[in-house]
Design an enzyme around this catalytic site. Sequence first.
Site, mmCIF file in Angstrom:
data_model
loop_
_atom_site.group_PDB
_atom_site.id
_atom_site.type_symbol
_atom_site.label_atom_id
_atom_site.label_comp_id
_atom_site.label_asym_id
_atom_site.label_seq_id
_atom_site.Cartn_x
_atom_site.Cartn_y
_atom_site.Cartn_z
ATOM 1 N N PHE A 231 -16.944 42.737 65.553
ATOM 2 C CA PHE A 231 -15.513 42.628 65.260
ATOM 3 C C PHE A 231 -14.688 42.723 66.545
ATOM 4 O O PHE A 231 -14.868 43.643 67.333
ATOM 5 C CB PHE A 231 -15.097 43.735 64.285
ATOM 6 C CG PHE A 231 -13.630 43.720 63.957
ATOM 7 C CD1 PHE A 231 -13.072 42.678 63.228
ATOM 8 C CD2 PHE A 231 -12.798 44.743 64.386
ATOM 9 C CE1 PHE A 231 -11.725 42.650 62.939
ATOM 10 C CE2 PHE A 231 -11.441 44.734 64.089
ATOM 11 C CZ PHE A 231 -10.901 43.678 63.359
ATOM 12 N N GLN A 232 -13.814 41.772 66.734
ATOM 13 C CA GLN A 232 -12.946 41.680 67.911
ATOM 14 C C GLN A 232 -13.723 41.612 69.222
ATOM 15 O O GLN A 232 -13.278 42.104 70.248
ATOM 16 C CB GLN A 232 -11.917 42.822 67.936
ATOM 17 C CG GLN A 232 -10.879 42.703 66.809
ATOM 18 C CD GLN A 232 -9.702 43.636 66.946
ATOM 19 O OE1 GLN A 232 -9.818 44.706 67.531
ATOM 20 N NE2 GLN A 232 -8.562 43.242 66.402
#
Length: 568
Positions: A113-114
Amino acid sequence: MRLKGSEIILECLIHEGVTVMFGYPGGAILPTYDAMSKYMDRLHHVLVRHEQGASHMADGYARATGNVGVCIATSGPGATNLITGLATAMMDSSPVVAITGQVAVPTIGTDAFQETDVTGATLPVTKHNYLVTDVEELAYTIKEAFYIARTGRPGPVLIDVPKDVQNAETEFDYDALEPVHLPGYRLLSGASEDQIDQMLDLIHEAERPVILAGHGITMSGANAELQDLAELAQIPVAQTLLGKGSMPQSHPLVVGWMGMHGDAASNNAIQEADLLIALGMRFDDRVTGNLKSYSPHSRKIHIDIDPSELNKNVVVDVPVAGDLKTVLRQVLPRLERRTHAEWLNRIRDWQEDSSERDILNHDTQGKLMAAQVINDLWRYTDGNAITVSDVGQHQMLEAQYYPHQRPSTMLTSGGLGTMGFGFPASIGAKFGKPDEEVWAIVGDGGFQMTLCELATARQENINVNIAIINNSFLGMVRQWQELFYERRYQSTPMFSPDFCKLAEAYGIPSMRVTSRDQIQESVDFARSVDGPVLIEYVVEKEDIVYPMVPSGADLHDMKRRPKPGELA
């Protein structure tokens, strides 16, 4: 002492002299934000509303002060939002250090994530970048990053720090760090005796010399040496956009600025010169026009800190890679006095011709012209403000109608031409120069790209004056459509919000100006406000910035404003 990586980051910033940083928190940089509470007495964090604003603020701070500006963001979109600002700083050689969070080392490459490969993404737009995967290397890496950012040809450096590295602990002693040693990174100083001899021979032989003064003058601190060179040999000085203020524009030897929208006298002088002395500039296409016909009769000297700029766009007779201040100090003691009365008189004739064409000397029949606004801002601020312009017609008009007497007082995105730069960069400049009067001069188009930073200005109560030159168009694009696309105004008429009501929503005082006799009142009003203030200047919609060298045309092939009584 034993510290976490997050604390080491902040300790290093303090050791590097940083007092303010611009950023936006997020998951992967959260340990560093958590550690900030211990350092807030020494480090002020400015919470921006978009990471692009953080990078422009760090850039504005750096340009105004000459010190390294710092921005900080989380991984993924936080880091990629910095890229436009880093590219802007890279093109204009501005020293910026960006610190980004990254996903933990074991998850790098898993599309966590990210997660974004920010070192890969920023490789072309940074002077250097790092991914630090071991806390033992963190402090030295930061020290090295600041060294690279501020030395040689300055530029942005990015340090990507995974979250687990921020959480890891190690012993920290900044003073015990080894001096920075970078094999292959050589800092240049002076010129060889042979080069000095060649330069002096050309200068002494020249009858029509012109100095081209670029951004490198101020970056090397060679402003006094530039003036000595010009005065001793009576050489006219043409400045680049970023070189404005390198020598007082009121000086009789300063001809003006050069290039696409530069002064006609400067462009004519360059084309008829028999010697160009290019100092800390890079002969970009906006300066030269058609390279095949550029200054065809001149010998050329080029001094620059970056060897890669020499003979890149324009082949010169004497290329010198070196520190400008050092090289000029080698030249000056052996420079013989010269006079070029006939040449200077010819340039004055061109200047007088330009004066006749100047919009300020025309009857505008009550219309409020952008040039009038900017020239009056210059008059009523006594020419002493730091102006930070955006990109477009107002940028060119600022360069024409707000003469600068000091270096680092005109800040603008010259190389990348980044719309949205002006307002956030002005916030950074004000943090760097709190005692100076700072004006952001922006268009209605560019301002809307980063207007979210009104909240930042309000939260910090930073005393920045915002001048919106509102012509209800993307003005420069419209100008090209008028001149080269038969007035097909595709996608350039611009709806804007009521800027005064928008300011009111942010709690920012504002004023709308529709006639020239209100301009002095607007400056007085801005000066009376302790905090940000917004002034909207509603100007003539369809105006053209003259002179203009069409893209790719010869530098002397300028479109000129007709004199009064002449047909357009």
